[in-house]
Design an enzyme around this catalytic site. Sequence first.
Site, short mmCIF file in Angstrom:
data_model
loop_
_atom_site.label_atom_id
_atom_site.label_comp_id
_atom_site.label_asym_id
_atom_site.label_seq_id
_atom_site.Cartn_x
_atom_site.Cartn_y
_atom_site.Cartn_z
N SER A 42 -56.92 -51.83 -15.96
CA SER A 42 -58.31 -52.11 -15.62
C SER A 42 -58.99 -50.84 -15.10
O SER A 42 -58.32 -49.96 -14.55
CB SER A 42 -58.31 -53.20 -14.54
OG SER A 42 -59.52 -53.87 -14.49
N GLN A 119 -65.45 -47.53 -19.89
CA GLN A 119 -66.37 -48.50 -19.31
C GLN A 119 -67.67 -47.77 -19.00
O GLN A 119 -67.71 -46.90 -18.14
CB GLN A 119 -65.79 -49.11 -18.03
CG GLN A 119 -66.68 -50.19 -17.45
CD GLN A 119 -66.22 -50.67 -16.09
OE1 GLN A 119 -66.01 -49.86 -15.18
NE2 GLN A 119 -66.06 -51.97 -15.92
N TYR A 206 -74.17 -53.90 -10.54
CA TYR A 206 -74.83 -52.73 -11.11
C TYR A 206 -76.00 -53.18 -11.97
O TYR A 206 -76.35 -54.36 -12.00
CB TYR A 206 -73.81 -51.85 -11.84
CG TYR A 206 -72.74 -51.36 -10.88
CD1 TYR A 206 -73.11 -50.75 -9.68
CD2 TYR A 206 -71.39 -51.55 -11.12
CE1 TYR A 206 -72.16 -50.33 -8.76
CE2 TYR A 206 -70.43 -51.14 -10.21
CZ TYR A 206 -70.82 -50.53 -9.03
OH TYR A 206 -69.89 -50.13 -8.11
N ARG A 254 -67.93 -56.49 -19.31
CA ARG A 254 -67.40 -57.00 -18.02
C ARG A 254 -68.47 -57.79 -17.31
O ARG A 254 -69.59 -57.32 -17.11
CB ARG A 254 -66.88 -55.86 -17.13
CG ARG A 254 -66.32 -56.40 -15.82
CD ARG A 254 -65.44 -55.42 -15.05
NE ARG A 254 -64.03 -55.73 -15.28
CZ ARG A 254 -63.04 -55.38 -14.45
NH1 ARG A 254 -63.29 -54.69 -13.36
NH2 ARG A 254 -61.79 -55.70 -14.73
N ARG A 351 -54.52 -52.51 -9.25
CA ARG A 351 -53.72 -52.00 -8.13
C ARG A 351 -52.22 -52.02 -8.42
O ARG A 351 -51.49 -51.11 -8.01
CB ARG A 351 -54.04 -52.80 -6.86
CG ARG A 351 -55.45 -52.50 -6.35
CD ARG A 351 -55.93 -53.53 -5.36
NE ARG A 351 -56.12 -54.82 -5.97
CZ ARG A 351 -56.57 -55.90 -5.33
NH1 ARG A 351 -56.89 -55.80 -4.05
NH2 ARG A 351 -56.73 -57.04 -5.96
C1 LIG Z 1 -59.21 -47.94 -7.04
C2 LIG Z 1 -60.03 -48.98 -7.75
C3 LIG Z 1 -61.16 -48.60 -8.44
C4 LIG Z 1 -61.89 -49.54 -9.18
N1 LIG Z 1 -62.92 -49.12 -9.98
C5 LIG Z 1 -63.52 -49.98 -10.84
C6 LIG Z 1 -64.41 -49.53 -11.82
O1 LIG Z 1 -64.66 -48.32 -12.00
N2 LIG Z 1 -65.00 -50.46 -12.61
C7 LIG Z 1 -64.72 -51.79 -12.50
O2 LIG Z 1 -65.27 -52.61 -13.23
N3 LIG Z 1 -63.83 -52.23 -11.60
C8 LIG Z 1 -63.20 -51.37 -10.80
N4 LIG Z 1 -62.22 -51.81 -9.94
C9 LIG Z 1 -61.81 -53.22 -10.00
C10 LIG Z 1 -60.56 -53.37 -10.89
O3 LIG Z 1 -60.83 -52.99 -12.22
C11 LIG Z 1 -59.99 -54.80 -10.86
O4 LIG Z 1 -60.92 -55.67 -11.45
C12 LIG Z 1 -59.68 -55.29 -9.44
O5 LIG Z 1 -59.03 -54.28 -8.69
C13 LIG Z 1 -58.81 -56.53 -9.46
O6 LIG Z 1 -57.60 -56.29 -10.12
P1 LIG Z 1 -56.19 -56.01 -9.35
O7 LIG Z 1 -55.94 -57.16 -8.43
O8 LIG Z 1 -55.17 -55.92 -10.47
O9 LIG Z 1 -56.33 -54.73 -8.60
C14 LIG Z 1 -61.51 -50.90 -9.17
C15 LIG Z 1 -60.39 -51.28 -8.41
C16 LIG Z 1 -59.64 -50.34 -7.73
C17 LIG Z 1 -58.42 -50.79 -6.98
#
Ligand SMILES: Cc1cc2nc3c(=O)[nH]c(=O)nc-3n(C[C@H](O)[C@H](O)[C@H](O)COP(=O)(O)O)c2cc1C
Length: 401
Positions: A42, A119, A206, A254, A351
Amino acid sequence: MQSERNLKATIDPSAPAAPAQPLLFTPITLRGLTARNRIVVSPMSQYAAVNGEPTDWHLVHLGKFAMGGAGIVFVEETSVEERARKTYHCPGIYTDAQAKAWRRITDFLRSQGALSAIQLGHAGRKVATKAPWDGFSPLSDDDAKNGEPPWQGVAPSPIPFKPGATIPIEMDHDDIKAVIQSHVDACRRSLDAGFDICEIHGAHGYIIQQFLSPITNKRNDGYGGDIQGRMRFALELVEAARAAWPKDQPLFFRSSCVDGKGGAWTLDDTVVLAGELKARGVDVIDCSSGGIEGPLTLAVVPRVPGYHVPFADRIRRDVGIPTMAVGLITEAAQAERYLAEGRCDLIALAREMMWNPNWPAHAAQALNGPDPLALVPPSYAWWLRRRDEVRKQYPTGLEKI
Ligand SMILES: Cc1cc2nc3c(=O)[nH]c(=O)nc-3n(C[C@H](O)[C@H](O)[C@H](O)COP(=O)(O)O)c2cc1C
Protein backbone atom coordinates in the site's frame (compact mmCIF):
# COMPACT_ATOMS: atom_id res chain seq x y z
CA MET A 1 18.66 -10.83 -14.47
CA GLN A 2 15.90 -12.52 -12.41
CA SER A 3 15.24 -15.57 -14.58
CA GLU A 4 13.10 -17.33 -11.93
CA ARG A 5 10.51 -14.59 -12.39
CA ASN A 6 7.81 -14.54 -15.00
CA LEU A 7 5.17 -11.82 -14.76
CA LYS A 8 2.90 -13.23 -17.43
CA ALA A 9 1.22 -16.50 -16.52
CA THR A 10 1.26 -18.74 -19.60
CA ILE A 11 -1.37 -21.48 -19.59
CA ASP A 12 -0.78 -24.78 -21.39
CA PRO A 13 -4.17 -26.56 -21.60
CA SER A 14 -2.54 -29.98 -22.06
CA ALA A 15 -0.43 -29.67 -18.91
CA PRO A 16 -1.45 -31.80 -15.88
CA ALA A 17 -3.49 -29.91 -13.27
CA ALA A 18 -1.26 -28.19 -10.74
CA PRO A 19 -1.94 -28.67 -7.01
CA ALA A 20 -4.41 -26.11 -5.65
CA GLN A 21 -2.73 -22.78 -5.22
CA PRO A 22 -3.68 -20.49 -2.33
CA LEU A 23 -5.76 -17.63 -3.69
CA LEU A 24 -3.22 -15.16 -2.32
CA PHE A 25 -0.72 -16.60 -4.79
CA THR A 26 -3.05 -16.90 -7.75
CA PRO A 27 -1.93 -14.39 -10.39
CA ILE A 28 -4.42 -11.68 -11.26
CA THR A 29 -4.81 -10.13 -14.70
CA LEU A 30 -6.05 -6.56 -14.90
CA ARG A 31 -6.41 -5.31 -18.45
CA GLY A 32 -3.14 -6.27 -20.18
CA LEU A 33 -1.04 -6.88 -17.06
CA THR A 34 -0.71 -9.85 -14.74
CA ALA A 35 0.58 -9.59 -11.20
CA ARG A 36 2.29 -12.71 -9.88
CA ASN A 37 0.12 -12.74 -6.72
CA ARG A 38 -2.56 -10.74 -4.89
CA ILE A 39 -0.23 -9.06 -2.41
CA VAL A 40 0.00 -5.30 -2.79
CA VAL A 41 2.25 -2.91 -0.93
CA SER A 42 0.00 0.00 0.00
CA PRO A 43 1.20 3.59 -0.57
CA MET A 44 3.39 4.90 2.24
CA SER A 45 4.51 8.53 2.30
CA GLN A 46 8.13 8.85 3.36
CA TYR A 47 8.73 12.63 3.57
CA ALA A 48 12.15 11.99 2.07
CA ALA A 49 11.94 13.54 -1.41
CA VAL A 50 14.26 16.34 -2.49
CA ASN A 51 12.76 18.93 -4.88
CA GLY A 52 9.91 16.47 -5.33
CA GLU A 53 12.31 13.80 -6.63
CA PRO A 54 12.51 10.34 -5.05
CA THR A 55 15.94 9.51 -3.70
CA ASP A 56 18.08 6.51 -2.75
CA TRP A 57 15.79 6.18 0.26
CA HIS A 58 12.83 5.42 -2.00
CA LEU A 59 14.81 2.95 -4.09
CA VAL A 60 15.78 0.95 -1.01
CA HIS A 61 12.43 1.36 0.78
CA LEU A 62 10.43 0.18 -2.25
CA GLY A 63 12.98 -2.18 -3.73
CA LYS A 64 13.01 -4.44 -0.70
CA PHE A 65 9.25 -5.07 -1.04
CA ALA A 66 9.71 -6.29 -4.61
CA MET A 67 12.64 -8.45 -3.47
CA GLY A 68 10.33 -9.92 -0.80
CA GLY A 69 7.84 -11.16 -3.40
CA ALA A 70 4.95 -8.66 -3.50
CA GLY A 71 2.87 -8.74 -6.67
CA ILE A 72 2.29 -4.99 -6.88
CA VAL A 73 4.37 -2.30 -5.19
CA PHE A 74 2.76 1.10 -4.78
CA VAL A 75 4.93 4.14 -4.40
CA GLU A 76 3.62 6.80 -2.06
CA GLU A 77 1.15 9.55 -2.87
CA THR A 78 2.91 11.58 -5.56
CA SER A 79 1.82 15.12 -6.26
CA VAL A 80 0.55 16.28 -9.60
CA GLU A 81 1.71 19.84 -9.05
CA GLU A 82 4.05 21.67 -6.70
CA ARG A 83 1.42 23.42 -4.58
CA ALA A 84 -0.45 20.10 -4.23
CA ARG A 85 2.20 18.62 -1.94
CA LYS A 86 1.43 18.06 1.73
CA THR A 87 4.98 18.96 2.77
CA TYR A 88 8.17 20.25 1.21
CA HIS A 89 9.44 16.65 1.37
CA CYS A 90 6.66 14.93 -0.60
CA PRO A 91 7.51 13.62 -4.05
CA GLY A 92 5.94 14.79 -7.27
CA ILE A 93 5.60 13.90 -10.91
CA TYR A 94 5.15 17.37 -12.34
CA THR A 95 8.66 17.71 -13.84
CA ASP A 96 10.61 15.57 -16.28
CA ALA A 97 13.44 15.28 -13.72
CA GLN A 98 11.00 13.71 -11.25
CA ALA A 99 9.76 11.24 -13.89
CA LYS A 100 13.37 10.29 -14.61
CA ALA A 101 14.09 9.74 -10.93
CA TRP A 102 11.05 7.44 -10.65
CA ARG A 103 12.22 5.50 -13.72
CA ARG A 104 15.19 4.14 -11.83
CA ILE A 105 12.79 2.76 -9.22
CA THR A 106 10.21 1.27 -11.61
CA ASP A 107 13.04 -0.44 -13.53
CA PHE A 108 14.25 -2.03 -10.32
CA LEU A 109 10.76 -3.14 -9.21
CA ARG A 110 10.21 -4.78 -12.60
CA SER A 111 13.60 -6.51 -12.46
CA GLN A 112 12.43 -8.12 -9.20
CA GLY A 113 9.15 -9.38 -10.66
CA ALA A 114 6.72 -6.81 -9.22
CA LEU A 115 4.34 -4.50 -11.03
CA SER A 116 4.89 -0.86 -10.10
CA ALA A 117 2.02 1.46 -9.20
CA ILE A 118 1.90 5.19 -8.64
CA GLN A 119 -0.68 6.98 -6.51
CA LEU A 120 -1.40 10.41 -7.95
CA GLY A 121 -2.46 12.94 -5.38
CA HIS A 122 -3.41 16.56 -4.85
CA ALA A 123 -3.74 17.65 -1.24
CA GLY A 124 -6.04 20.60 -2.06
CA ARG A 125 -6.48 22.49 1.21
CA LYS A 126 -4.40 20.01 3.25
CA VAL A 127 -1.07 21.49 2.22
CA ALA A 128 1.92 23.18 3.88
CA THR A 129 2.11 20.84 6.84
CA LYS A 130 4.81 19.21 8.88
CA ALA A 131 5.37 15.45 8.93
CA PRO A 132 2.98 13.07 10.75
CA TRP A 133 5.37 12.69 13.67
CA ASP A 134 5.00 16.49 14.09
CA GLY A 135 1.22 16.10 14.09
CA PHE A 136 0.70 17.22 10.47
CA SER A 137 0.56 20.70 12.00
CA PRO A 138 0.44 23.68 9.67
CA LEU A 139 3.76 25.35 8.83
CA SER A 140 4.25 28.51 10.88
CA ASP A 141 6.31 31.71 10.87
CA ASP A 142 9.10 29.79 12.61
CA ASP A 143 9.19 27.36 9.70
CA ALA A 144 9.29 30.32 7.34
CA LYS A 145 12.41 31.56 9.16
CA ASN A 146 13.95 28.14 8.48
CA GLY A 147 13.25 28.43 4.77
CA GLU A 148 9.91 26.59 4.70
CA PRO A 149 7.18 29.22 4.51
CA PRO A 150 3.57 28.02 4.36
CA TRP A 151 1.79 28.30 1.04
CA GLN A 152 -1.85 28.53 0.08
CA GLY A 153 -3.72 25.49 -1.19
CA VAL A 154 -6.78 25.35 -3.41
CA ALA A 155 -10.13 23.78 -2.52
CA PRO A 156 -13.78 23.67 -3.51
CA SER A 157 -14.60 26.12 -0.70
CA PRO A 158 -12.37 28.47 1.34
CA ILE A 159 -12.36 26.44 4.56
CA PRO A 160 -9.01 25.72 6.25
CA PHE A 161 -8.34 22.10 7.20
CA LYS A 162 -7.45 22.94 10.80
CA PRO A 163 -7.00 26.00 13.02
CA GLY A 164 -3.82 27.84 12.08
CA ALA A 165 -3.79 26.57 8.49
CA THR A 166 -3.96 29.03 5.61
CA ILE A 167 -7.37 29.59 4.02
CA PRO A 168 -7.37 27.83 0.65
CA ILE A 169 -8.22 29.61 -2.59
CA GLU A 170 -11.75 28.79 -3.69
CA MET A 171 -11.38 27.16 -7.09
CA ASP A 172 -13.07 28.73 -10.09
CA HIS A 173 -13.78 26.74 -13.25
CA ASP A 174 -10.34 27.53 -14.71
CA ASP A 175 -8.71 26.21 -11.53
CA ILE A 176 -10.80 23.04 -11.79
CA LYS A 177 -9.69 22.54 -15.40
CA ALA A 178 -6.07 23.17 -14.42
CA VAL A 179 -6.12 20.57 -11.64
CA ILE A 180 -7.69 18.00 -13.97
CA GLN A 181 -5.05 18.83 -16.59
CA SER A 182 -2.28 18.40 -14.00
CA HIS A 183 -3.56 14.85 -13.40
CA VAL A 184 -3.54 14.20 -17.15
CA ASP A 185 0.05 15.47 -17.41
CA ALA A 186 0.98 13.34 -14.40
CA CYS A 187 -0.50 10.24 -16.08
CA ARG A 188 1.67 10.87 -19.14
CA ARG A 189 4.78 11.40 -17.03
CA SER A 190 3.96 8.29 -14.98
CA LEU A 191 3.96 6.33 -18.19
CA ASP A 192 7.33 7.82 -19.17
CA ALA A 193 8.53 6.88 -15.70
CA GLY A 194 7.65 3.23 -16.39
CA PHE A 195 4.73 2.72 -14.02
CA ASP A 196 2.42 -0.21 -14.76
CA ILE A 197 -0.58 0.91 -12.69
CA CYS A 198 -1.93 4.36 -11.88
CA GLU A 199 -4.14 5.12 -8.90
CA ILE A 200 -6.10 8.32 -8.41
CA HIS A 201 -6.07 9.28 -4.73
CA GLY A 202 -9.69 10.05 -3.99
CA ALA A 203 -9.43 9.47 -0.24
CA HIS A 204 -8.01 10.80 3.03
CA GLY A 205 -9.48 14.29 2.81
CA TYR A 206 -7.49 15.41 -0.23
CA ILE A 207 -8.86 17.42 -3.12
CA ILE A 208 -11.21 14.85 -4.62
CA GLN A 209 -12.72 14.03 -1.27
CA GLN A 210 -12.93 17.76 -0.50
CA PHE A 211 -15.30 17.99 -3.47
CA LEU A 212 -17.22 14.85 -2.48
CA SER A 213 -17.85 15.81 1.13
CA PRO A 214 -20.61 18.30 2.01
CA ILE A 215 -18.43 19.40 4.93
CA THR A 216 -15.75 20.85 2.65
CA ASN A 217 -17.84 21.52 -0.45
CA LYS A 218 -20.24 24.45 0.03
CA ARG A 219 -20.41 25.39 -3.67
CA ASN A 220 -23.61 26.32 -5.39
CA ASP A 221 -22.37 25.90 -8.96
CA GLY A 222 -22.50 22.58 -10.85
CA TYR A 223 -19.64 21.17 -8.73
CA GLY A 224 -21.49 21.24 -5.41
CA GLY A 225 -24.88 20.64 -3.88
CA ASP A 226 -26.26 17.12 -4.16
CA ILE A 227 -24.13 14.02 -4.60
CA GLN A 228 -24.26 14.32 -8.40
CA GLY A 229 -22.78 17.81 -8.21
CA ARG A 230 -20.19 16.86 -5.60
CA MET A 231 -19.09 13.84 -7.66
CA ARG A 232 -18.70 15.86 -10.86
CA PHE A 233 -15.06 16.90 -10.24
CA ALA A 234 -14.01 13.32 -9.42
CA LEU A 235 -15.75 11.91 -12.48
CA GLU A 236 -14.40 14.52 -14.91
CA LEU A 237 -10.94 14.00 -13.49
CA VAL A 238 -11.15 10.21 -13.79
CA GLU A 239 -12.48 10.43 -17.36
CA ALA A 240 -9.55 12.63 -18.32
CA ALA A 241 -7.03 10.39 -16.53
CA ARG A 242 -8.48 7.24 -18.12
CA ALA A 243 -8.16 8.84 -21.57
CA ALA A 244 -4.52 9.70 -20.84
CA TRP A 245 -3.62 6.30 -19.35
CA PRO A 246 -3.10 3.38 -21.78
CA LYS A 247 -6.12 1.15 -22.40
CA ASP A 248 -4.13 -1.98 -21.57
CA GLN A 249 -2.96 -0.66 -18.16
CA PRO A 250 -5.11 -0.65 -15.01
CA LEU A 251 -6.44 2.44 -13.28
CA PHE A 252 -7.23 2.22 -9.56
CA PHE A 253 -9.16 4.70 -7.40
CA ARG A 254 -8.60 5.00 -3.64
CA SER A 255 -11.80 5.85 -1.88
CA SER A 256 -12.55 6.92 1.66
CA CYS A 257 -15.58 4.63 1.80
CA VAL A 258 -16.96 6.42 4.85
CA ASP A 259 -15.96 9.62 6.57
CA GLY A 260 -16.95 11.07 9.89
CA LYS A 261 -19.56 10.33 12.45
CA GLY A 262 -22.39 12.43 11.13
CA GLY A 263 -23.04 10.47 7.94
CA ALA A 264 -21.32 13.16 5.87
CA TRP A 265 -20.05 10.58 3.38
CA THR A 266 -21.47 7.08 3.68
CA LEU A 267 -20.85 3.65 2.22
CA ASP A 268 -24.06 4.08 0.19
CA ASP A 269 -22.50 7.21 -1.36
CA THR A 270 -19.35 5.24 -2.17
CA VAL A 271 -21.38 2.52 -3.86
CA VAL A 272 -22.94 5.19 -6.10
CA LEU A 273 -19.52 6.71 -6.80
CA ALA A 274 -17.93 3.33 -7.51
CA GLY A 275 -20.64 2.55 -10.06
CA GLU A 276 -19.86 5.81 -11.88
CA LEU A 277 -16.13 5.13 -11.69
CA LYS A 278 -16.59 1.65 -13.11
CA ALA A 279 -18.56 3.11 -16.02
CA ARG A 280 -15.59 5.40 -16.69
CA GLY A 281 -13.03 2.62 -16.83
CA VAL A 282 -11.72 2.36 -13.27
CA ASP A 283 -10.54 -1.21 -12.72
CA VAL A 284 -10.14 -1.49 -8.94
CA ILE A 285 -11.58 0.38 -5.96
CA ASP A 286 -8.95 0.61 -3.23
CA CYS A 287 -11.02 0.79 -0.05
CA SER A 288 -9.90 3.10 2.75
CA SER A 289 -11.68 5.60 5.03
CA GLY A 290 -11.54 8.99 6.74
CA GLY A 291 -9.65 12.20 6.12
CA ILE A 292 -12.12 15.06 6.30
CA GLU A 293 -13.35 14.54 9.82
CA GLY A 294 -10.16 12.98 11.15
CA PRO A 295 -10.55 11.13 14.46
CA LEU A 296 -14.36 11.20 14.18
CA THR A 297 -14.10 8.48 11.56
CA LEU A 298 -12.49 6.17 14.12
CA ALA A 299 -15.84 5.95 15.90
CA VAL A 300 -17.42 4.55 12.73
CA VAL A 301 -14.45 2.49 11.62
CA PRO A 302 -12.73 1.07 14.70
CA ARG A 303 -9.22 -0.08 13.92
CA VAL A 304 -9.75 -3.83 14.23
CA PRO A 305 -8.04 -6.45 12.02
CA GLY A 306 -9.22 -6.12 8.42
CA TYR A 307 -11.17 -2.95 9.21
CA HIS A 308 -11.88 -1.99 5.58
CA VAL A 309 -12.83 -5.48 4.40
CA PRO A 310 -16.60 -4.95 4.93
CA PHE A 311 -16.41 -1.94 2.55
CA ALA A 312 -14.45 -3.86 -0.08
CA ASP A 313 -16.99 -6.66 0.24
CA ARG A 314 -20.09 -4.48 -0.22
CA ILE A 315 -18.66 -2.49 -3.15
CA ARG A 316 -17.47 -5.66 -4.89
CA ARG A 317 -20.91 -7.26 -4.55
CA ASP A 318 -23.11 -4.24 -5.29
CA VAL A 319 -21.07 -2.72 -8.08
CA GLY A 320 -19.39 -5.78 -9.55
CA ILE A 321 -15.95 -4.20 -9.58
CA PRO A 322 -12.71 -5.71 -8.22
CA THR A 323 -11.75 -4.29 -4.84
CA MET A 324 -8.60 -4.02 -2.75
CA ALA A 325 -8.81 -4.31 1.04
CA VAL A 326 -6.31 -2.69 3.40
CA GLY A 327 -6.07 -2.10 7.14
CA LEU A 328 -4.48 -4.31 9.76
CA ILE A 329 -4.14 -7.34 7.55
CA THR A 330 -1.11 -9.03 9.03
CA GLU A 331 -1.57 -12.82 8.81
CA ALA A 332 -1.39 -15.02 5.73
CA ALA A 333 -4.43 -17.10 6.76
CA GLN A 334 -6.40 -13.91 7.41
CA ALA A 335 -5.61 -12.58 3.93
CA GLU A 336 -6.40 -15.93 2.33
CA ARG A 337 -9.74 -16.09 4.13
CA TYR A 338 -10.86 -12.66 2.84
CA LEU A 339 -10.09 -13.81 -0.70
CA ALA A 340 -11.72 -17.22 -0.21
CA GLU A 341 -14.88 -15.54 1.11
CA GLY A 342 -14.97 -13.44 -2.06
CA ARG A 343 -14.79 -10.18 -0.11
CA CYS A 344 -11.97 -8.59 -2.11
CA ASP A 345 -9.61 -9.32 -5.00
CA LEU A 346 -6.38 -7.80 -3.75
CA ILE A 347 -4.82 -7.62 -0.30
CA ALA A 348 -2.84 -4.48 0.53
CA LEU A 349 -0.45 -4.12 3.45
CA ALA A 350 1.44 -1.07 4.68
CA ARG A 351 2.80 -1.26 8.24
CA GLU A 352 3.21 -5.03 8.19
CA MET A 353 5.47 -4.69 5.15
CA MET A 354 7.62 -2.18 7.00
CA TRP A 355 7.95 -4.75 9.75
CA ASN A 356 8.59 -7.66 7.42
CA PRO A 357 9.34 -6.81 3.78
CA ASN A 358 9.59 -10.55 3.05
CA TRP A 359 5.97 -11.04 4.21
CA PRO A 360 4.93 -12.53 0.82
CA ALA A 361 7.60 -15.26 1.01
CA HIS A 362 6.67 -16.01 4.63
CA ALA A 363 2.97 -16.10 3.66
CA ALA A 364 3.72 -18.61 0.88
CA GLN A 365 5.35 -20.83 3.49
CA ALA A 366 2.52 -20.40 6.01
CA LEU A 367 -0.14 -21.32 3.41
CA ASN A 368 1.83 -24.26 1.97
CA GLY A 369 1.72 -22.32 -1.25
CA PRO A 370 4.34 -21.85 -3.92
CA ASP A 371 8.01 -22.32 -3.10
CA PRO A 372 8.69 -19.31 -0.82
CA LEU A 373 12.24 -19.12 -2.07
CA ALA A 374 11.00 -18.63 -5.61
CA LEU A 375 9.70 -15.27 -4.36
CA VAL A 376 13.06 -13.92 -3.21
CA PRO A 377 16.02 -13.12 -5.48
CA PRO A 378 17.75 -16.26 -6.82
CA SER A 379 21.00 -15.13 -5.23
CA TYR A 380 19.25 -15.24 -1.80
CA ALA A 381 17.36 -18.45 -2.61
CA TRP A 382 20.57 -20.37 -3.34
CA TRP A 383 21.93 -19.65 0.15
CA LEU A 384 18.63 -20.10 1.93
CA ARG A 385 18.06 -23.53 0.37
CA ARG A 386 21.41 -24.70 1.72
CA ARG A 387 20.57 -23.28 5.10
CA ASP A 388 17.24 -25.15 5.07
CA GLU A 389 18.98 -28.43 4.23
CA VAL A 390 21.01 -28.10 7.44
CA ARG A 391 17.98 -27.04 9.49
CA LYS A 392 16.03 -30.08 8.32
CA GLN A 393 18.56 -32.27 10.13
CA TYR A 394 17.35 -30.79 13.43
CA PRO A 395 13.57 -31.34 13.23
CA THR A 396 13.01 -31.10 16.98
CA GLY A 397 13.96 -27.49 17.15
CA LEU A 398 17.18 -25.53 17.05
CA GLU A 399 16.37 -23.59 20.20
CA LYS A 400 17.49 -26.52 22.36
CA ILE A 401 20.92 -26.70 20.77
C1 LIG B 1 4.07 5.39 6.79
C2 LIG B 1 2.72 5.43 6.14
C3 LIG B 1 2.50 6.30 5.10
C4 LIG B 1 1.27 6.30 4.42
N1 LIG B 1 1.12 7.07 3.30
C5 LIG B 1 0.01 6.94 2.53
C6 LIG B 1 -0.07 7.53 1.25
O1 LIG B 1 0.88 8.15 0.75
N2 LIG B 1 -1.23 7.39 0.57
C7 LIG B 1 -2.28 6.67 1.06
O2 LIG B 1 -3.32 6.57 0.41
N3 LIG B 1 -2.20 6.06 2.25
C8 LIG B 1 -1.08 6.14 2.97
N4 LIG B 1 -0.96 5.44 4.14
C9 LIG B 1 -2.05 4.51 4.53
C10 LIG B 1 -1.70 3.07 4.08
O3 LIG B 1 -1.60 2.99 2.68
C11 LIG B 1 -2.72 2.05 4.59
O4 LIG B 1 -3.96 2.29 3.98
C12 LIG B 1 -2.89 2.09 6.11
O5 LIG B 1 -1.64 2.19 6.76
C13 LIG B 1 -3.62 0.85 6.63
O6 LIG B 1 -2.93 -0.32 6.28
P1 LIG B 1 -1.98 -1.14 7.33
O7 LIG B 1 -2.82 -1.48 8.53
O8 LIG B 1 -1.55 -2.36 6.55
O9 LIG B 1 -0.84 -0.26 7.70
C14 LIG B 1 0.23 5.45 4.85
C15 LIG B 1 0.45 4.61 5.95
C16 LIG B 1 1.68 4.58 6.58
C17 LIG B 1 1.89 3.62 7.72
